[in-house]
Every structure is written in C-alpha cells, then in structure tokens.
Write a protein that holds these residues in place. Sequence first.
Motif, mmCIF file in Angstrom:
data_model
loop_
_atom_site.group_PDB
_atom_site.id
_atom_site.type_symbol
_atom_site.label_atom_id
_atom_site.label_comp_id
_atom_site.label_asym_id
_atom_site.label_seq_id
_atom_site.Cartn_x
_atom_site.Cartn_y
_atom_site.Cartn_z
ATOM 1 N N LEU A 62 -6.658 29.861 66.811
ATOM 2 C CA LEU A 62 -6.708 28.437 66.488
ATOM 3 C C LEU A 62 -7.690 27.714 67.404
ATOM 4 C CD1 LEU A 62 -3.021 27.322 65.782
ATOM 5 C CD2 LEU A 62 -4.961 27.160 64.219
ATOM 6 N N LYS A 63 -7.703 28.090 68.657
ATOM 7 C CA LYS A 63 -8.617 27.477 69.623
ATOM 8 C C LYS A 63 -10.066 27.722 69.213
ATOM 9 C CE LYS A 63 -9.827 27.584 74.552
ATOM 10 N NZ LYS A 63 -11.100 28.304 74.452
ATOM 11 N N ILE A 64 -10.376 28.956 68.817
ATOM 12 C CA ILE A 64 -11.735 29.274 68.369
ATOM 13 C C ILE A 64 -12.093 28.445 67.138
ATOM 14 C CG2 ILE A 64 -13.196 31.084 67.377
ATOM 15 C CD1 ILE A 64 -11.635 33.086 69.126
ATOM 16 N N ASP A 65 -11.143 28.349 66.201
ATOM 17 C CA ASP A 65 -11.371 27.591 64.971
ATOM 18 C C ASP A 65 -11.641 26.121 65.282
ATOM 19 O OD1 ASP A 65 -11.623 27.085 62.301
ATOM 20 O OD2 ASP A 65 -9.487 27.082 61.856
ATOM 21 N N PHE A 66 -10.840 25.534 66.148
ATOM 22 C CA PHE A 66 -11.011 24.119 66.483
ATOM 23 C C PHE A 66 -12.279 23.886 67.302
ATOM 24 C CE2 PHE A 66 -6.712 23.399 65.019
ATOM 25 C CZ PHE A 66 -6.766 22.090 64.577
ATOM 26 N N GLU A 67 -12.674 24.842 68.122
ATOM 27 C CA GLU A 67 -13.927 24.716 68.867
ATOM 28 C C GLU A 67 -15.119 24.688 67.921
ATOM 29 O OE1 GLU A 67 -12.829 26.786 73.175
ATOM 30 O OE2 GLU A 67 -13.607 28.002 71.533
ATOM 31 N N GLU A 121 -14.043 21.854 54.627
ATOM 32 C CA GLU A 121 -12.649 21.469 54.419
ATOM 33 C C GLU A 121 -11.676 22.640 54.557
ATOM 34 O OE1 GLU A 121 -11.937 19.067 50.926
ATOM 35 O OE2 GLU A 121 -14.074 18.633 50.736
ATOM 36 N N ASP A 122 -12.194 23.850 54.689
ATOM 37 C CA ASP A 122 -11.359 25.045 54.666
ATOM 38 C C ASP A 122 -10.705 25.291 56.029
ATOM 39 O OD1 ASP A 122 -10.149 27.349 53.947
ATOM 40 O OD2 ASP A 122 -11.960 28.549 53.735
ATOM 41 N N PHE A 123 -9.365 25.151 56.072
ATOM 42 C CA PHE A 123 -8.611 25.420 57.300
ATOM 43 C C PHE A 123 -7.543 26.479 56.994
ATOM 44 C CE2 PHE A 123 -10.462 21.444 58.562
ATOM 45 C CZ PHE A 123 -10.573 21.540 59.940
ATOM 46 N N TRP A 150 -3.123 16.597 61.955
ATOM 47 C CA TRP A 150 -4.554 16.899 61.794
ATOM 48 C C TRP A 150 -5.039 16.824 60.344
ATOM 49 C CZ3 TRP A 150 -8.879 17.282 64.527
ATOM 50 C CH2 TRP A 150 -9.968 17.986 63.986
ATOM 51 N N PRO A 151 -4.361 17.455 59.356
ATOM 52 C CA PRO A 151 -4.873 17.408 57.974
ATOM 53 C C PRO A 151 -5.070 15.989 57.449
ATOM 54 C CG PRO A 151 -3.179 19.079 58.173
ATOM 55 C CD PRO A 151 -3.155 18.288 59.456
ATOM 56 N N GLN A 152 -4.157 15.065 57.813
ATOM 57 C CA GLN A 152 -4.284 13.683 57.341
ATOM 58 C C GLN A 152 -5.503 13.007 57.948
ATOM 59 O OE1 GLN A 152 -2.731 12.083 54.936
ATOM 60 N NE2 GLN A 152 -4.069 10.326 55.316
ATOM 61 N N LEU A 153 -5.772 13.271 59.224
ATOM 62 C CA LEU A 153 -6.955 12.702 59.874
ATOM 63 C C LEU A 153 -8.233 13.227 59.218
ATOM 64 C CD1 LEU A 153 -5.885 12.923 63.628
ATOM 65 C CD2 LEU A 153 -6.004 10.869 62.212
ATOM 66 N N VAL A 154 -8.240 14.506 58.886
ATOM 67 C CA VAL A 154 -9.400 15.099 58.221
ATOM 68 C C VAL A 154 -9.590 14.465 56.848
ATOM 69 C CG1 VAL A 154 -10.346 17.224 57.216
ATOM 70 C CG2 VAL A 154 -9.246 17.294 59.451
ATOM 71 N N GLU A 155 -8.497 14.260 56.134
ATOM 72 C CA GLU A 155 -8.573 13.679 54.794
ATOM 73 C C GLU A 155 -9.176 12.278 54.823
ATOM 74 O OE1 GLU A 155 -8.533 13.119 50.832
ATOM 75 O OE2 GLU A 155 -8.256 14.988 51.930
ATOM 76 N N GLU A 156 -8.835 11.495 55.849
ATOM 77 C CA GLU A 156 -9.402 10.152 55.966
ATOM 78 C C GLU A 156 -10.918 10.210 56.106
ATOM 79 O OE1 GLU A 156 -7.452 8.290 59.219
ATOM 80 O OE2 GLU A 156 -5.489 8.245 58.245
ATOM 81 N N MET A 157 -11.414 11.201 56.860
ATOM 82 C CA MET A 157 -12.852 11.353 57.010
ATOM 83 C C MET A 157 -13.490 11.856 55.717
ATOM 84 S SD MET A 157 -15.059 13.984 59.310
ATOM 85 C CE MET A 157 -14.707 15.189 58.032
#
Length: 254
Positions: A62-67, A121-123, A150-157
């Motif tokens: 997850l850390k690698i993905d978020f980085e 958008e792929d998580f 996190w998903p809701q924040l991404v959706e707003e963007m």
Amino acid sequence: MIKLFRKIRQKLLSENKFSKYLLYAVGEIVLVVIGILIALQINNWNEGKKEAESQQKLFANLKIDFENRLSELEEFHASKRQAITNISRINAIISSSHKEFDEDEVGALLAYQLNNFSFNEDFKLLEGVFNTGLINDIKNETLKRKLIEWPQLVEEMLEEQRIFQNDNLTKYGPLLEKYISNRRLYEHFDFRNYALPKGGQITLKENYEGLLKDPLLENLLATKEVHLRISVIDLGNLTNEAKEIIRLLELTHD
C-alpha cells in the motif's frame, strides 16, 4: 477414557488405594488438557504471526502504491497551477492593444489547456483491502479512517477531471480546430513528452488572430480557470492526505 477410568477405579478399590490412584488419574488428565491448551496456544501464535506478516506485506505494498500516486498528484498539482498561469497570459494577449503577438507562444499556451490531467482511477490493492474485509484488521484507527475516506476524496477530484475531459472534447477542442491545425497544437503539447515531432507538413490556413478575437475562447478559458482553481484545492487536500497515509503506513510497517 470412561473405560480406562472404570478399570483404574476397580483396581484401586480392589487394592484399597482409591484416593491415591484417583489423584494420579486426575493429574494425568490435567497434563493432557494442559498439553492441548499449549498446542492450541502455539497454533494461535503461529496463525497470528502469519497474519501479522501478511498485514505487514499489505502495508508495504500500500505504501508503494500511495507513493506512486503521490508522485502523480504532485505532478498534476504543479501542472494545473501552470495552466492557470498560462490562462492569465492568454487573457493578457487577448486584451492587449498591440496587434502583434508570437504565434508559437500562443500555440503553446493554448495547447497546454488541452491536457485532461487524467489521474489513474484504478486502486485495485485498496479495493481488495475493502472487499476482503482486511480493512477491519487494521489496528491503527487513524490509518483505517483515512483509508476509508480516501476513495471519496479521489472522487471529488475526478469530478473536475471529467469536466475537463468533456469540455476539451465537446467545446475547447472543436473551437481551436476552426482556427488552428491540430498538428500544430500537438507539436506544442509537451506534457510528459507527448508532443508530436515538429516540422510536419501543415496545409490548413491558420487564423490565430481570428481565434483570439472569438469571444467564445475567452469564455471557455474563464470556465477552465474556475475548474482548475477548484481542482488545485482538491489536489492539495488529496496530496496532504496521501502524505499522511504514507507516514502512518511507515509507522505501522516499522
């Protein structure tokens, strides 16, 4: 077990040593129970260790993905701020009393606005955490909450991203095509080195002056700027959240 107990009991009774052998039998049973409990405890410990190791691997991935996503967010944040600056420059050229302007500069400024800033958008990894219920195993409540939000924040963007894509496809792009060659525009489009090689043949008669005088251009740029400014705020919030999630994952992983 019952047969054995009866056998022992009969033997004890026959030898008149019932109390002594009863204590022995109880001791044996207690030892067996303790052995079973120890075995169960060891098994639980091993399972817990495997679960902890699995969770640590999950946190590391997850850390690698978020980085990776943080790097993309920071790139888009800087690019959208640049797009706002470019719009100000175009507006200055439009409102200038001087007739002369640099077509290459105008072309580059206009081309930059064609960027849809398409965030991935792929998580799948995070979706897997939700779908398998692993999110409930995370003991750090702050980390758990931020991953859930996190998903809701991404959706707003992404809402602003979709507006950009639609406007470029249905409004901004078609307007530019009336006055300028697409080839010319994409020669100027230098985001991530996506530009076409320069020097290709262009037969379309271009009319930069007509484009700059078209009121629709100024209106579309004003709309773009509003959405860009909203998106910059969303990206800033998302970037900060990504940094905090990475920090919490590092603490959990350590």
